[in-house]
Design a protein around this motif. Structure first.
Motif, PDB file in Angstrom:
ATOM      1  N   HIS A 126       0.578  -1.302  -0.257  1.00 23.76           N
ATOM      2  CA  HIS A 126       0.012  -0.162   0.159  1.00 23.76           C
ATOM      3  C   HIS A 126       1.035   1.285  -0.070  1.00 23.76           C
ATOM      4  CE1 HIS A 126      -3.662  -2.172   0.479  1.00 23.76           C
ATOM      5  NE2 HIS A 126      -3.572  -2.887   1.162  1.00 23.76           N
ATOM      6  N   GLY A 165       2.210   1.709  -3.346  1.00 27.00           N
ATOM      7  CA  GLY A 165       1.315   2.449  -4.225  1.00 27.00           C
ATOM      8  C   GLY A 165       1.110   4.029  -4.117  1.00 27.00           C
ATOM      9  N   THR A 166       1.104   4.461  -2.860  1.00 30.33           N
ATOM     10  CA  THR A 166       0.842   5.702  -2.706  1.00 30.33           C
ATOM     11  C   THR A 166       2.112   6.386  -3.072  1.00 30.33           C
ATOM     12  OG1 THR A 166       2.001   5.859  -0.433  1.00 30.33           O
ATOM     13  CG2 THR A 166      -0.424   5.570  -0.403  1.00 30.33           C
ATOM     14  N   SER A 187       4.028   5.545  -5.989  1.00 28.05           N
ATOM     15  CA  SER A 187       3.741   5.547  -7.049  1.00 28.05           C
ATOM     16  C   SER A 187       2.821   6.413  -7.687  1.00 28.05           C
ATOM     17  CB  SER A 187       3.838   4.341  -7.689  1.00 28.05           C
ATOM     18  OG  SER A 187       2.300   3.667  -7.456  1.00 28.05           O
ATOM     19  N   ARG A 188       1.770   6.603  -7.076  1.00 31.89           N
ATOM     20  CA  ARG A 188       0.372   7.478  -7.339  1.00 31.89           C
ATOM     21  C   ARG A 188       1.012   8.835  -7.409  1.00 31.89           C
ATOM     22  NH1 ARG A 188      -2.082   3.330  -5.165  1.00 31.89           N
ATOM     23  NH2 ARG A 188      -2.628   4.378  -3.299  1.00 31.89           N
ATOM     24  N   SER A 189       1.734   9.333  -6.460  1.00 27.61           N
ATOM     25  CA  SER A 189       2.212  10.653  -6.454  1.00 27.61           C
ATOM     26  C   SER A 189       3.017  11.456  -7.474  1.00 27.61           C
ATOM     27  CB  SER A 189       3.122  10.799  -5.040  1.00 27.61           C
ATOM     28  OG  SER A 189       4.461  10.467  -5.255  1.00 27.61           O
ATOM     29  N   GLY A 190       3.674  10.493  -8.245  1.00 26.43           N
ATOM     30  CA  GLY A 190       4.424  10.724  -9.268  1.00 26.43           C
ATOM     31  C   GLY A 190       5.690  11.516  -9.076  1.00 26.43           C
ATOM     32  N   ILE A 231       3.995   6.682 -12.611  1.00 28.16           N
ATOM     33  CA  ILE A 231       3.279   5.292 -13.395  1.00 28.16           C
ATOM     34  C   ILE A 231       3.369   5.233 -14.774  1.00 28.16           C
ATOM     35  CG2 ILE A 231       2.300   4.792 -11.043  1.00 28.16           C
ATOM     36  CD1 ILE A 231      -0.211   5.953 -11.865  1.00 28.16           C
ATOM     37  N   TYR A 232       3.059   6.443 -15.406  1.00 28.61           N
ATOM     38  CA  TYR A 232       2.869   6.210 -16.893  1.00 28.61           C
ATOM     39  C   TYR A 232       4.114   5.811 -17.510  1.00 28.61           C
ATOM     40  CZ  TYR A 232       5.141  10.768 -16.301  1.00 28.61           C
ATOM     41  OH  TYR A 232       6.119  11.761 -16.107  1.00 28.61           O
TER      42      TYR A 232
END
Length: 70
Positions: free
Chosen positions: A33, A36-37, A39-42, A47-48
């Motif tokens: 988890h 995940g946080t 990676s989503r923060s950028g 993540i792209y």
């Protein structure tokens, strides 16, 4: 994952891994988890992008962050 982000520097969550580096204990979901946080923060790991396209400096910053917070 506010609890993980709010930890004091040096506090760690013990994560046991198998011979392949895969987390295997009951704390492994916290690691998943948390990653995940991140990676989503950028900020550390966009993540792209495919992992092999992420610059080495960003990879090292991500690994350092994981070592400090987990």
């Amino acid at each position: 994952m506010p609890k993980v982000w709010a930890q004091e520097k040096g506090d760690r969550i013990p994560i046991l891994v198998n011979a392949h580096g895969q987390p295997i204990n009951d704390k492994s979901s916290q690691l998943t988890h948390f990653m995940g946080t991140v990676s989503r923060s950028g900020k550390y790991c966009p993540i792209y992008k495919p992992w092999n396209k992420v610059k080495a400096a960003k990879k090292q910053a991500l690994i350092a962050l994981l070592k400090v917070n987990n």
